[in-house]
Design a protein around this motif. Structure first.
Motif: not given
Length: 55
Positions: A9-11, A16-19, A46-49
């Motif tokens: 994501l580069g951010s 953090e939101e993804t985790v 991996a699907q969330t990003p």
């Protein structure tokens, strides 16, 4: 899991939101049906990003 999410994501905030999202899904999952927990968690993260990137 945060490092791979950050690389995708580069951010730091998006990572953090993804985790956190992956952890929430893990808490709600039927773990008796999951044979390899690590794979389940990584695939979920991996699907969330893709959804965060809008693709």
């Amino acid at each position: 899991m945060a490092s791979p999410a950050y690389r995708l994501l580069g951010s730091a905030a998006d990572a953090e939101e993804t985790v956190q999202d992956a952890f929430s899904h893990w808490q709600a999952a039927d773990r008796q049906r999951i044979k390899v927990p690590e794979t389940c968690q990584v695939l979920d993260a991996a699907q969330t990003p893709a959804s965060l990137r809008g693709t």
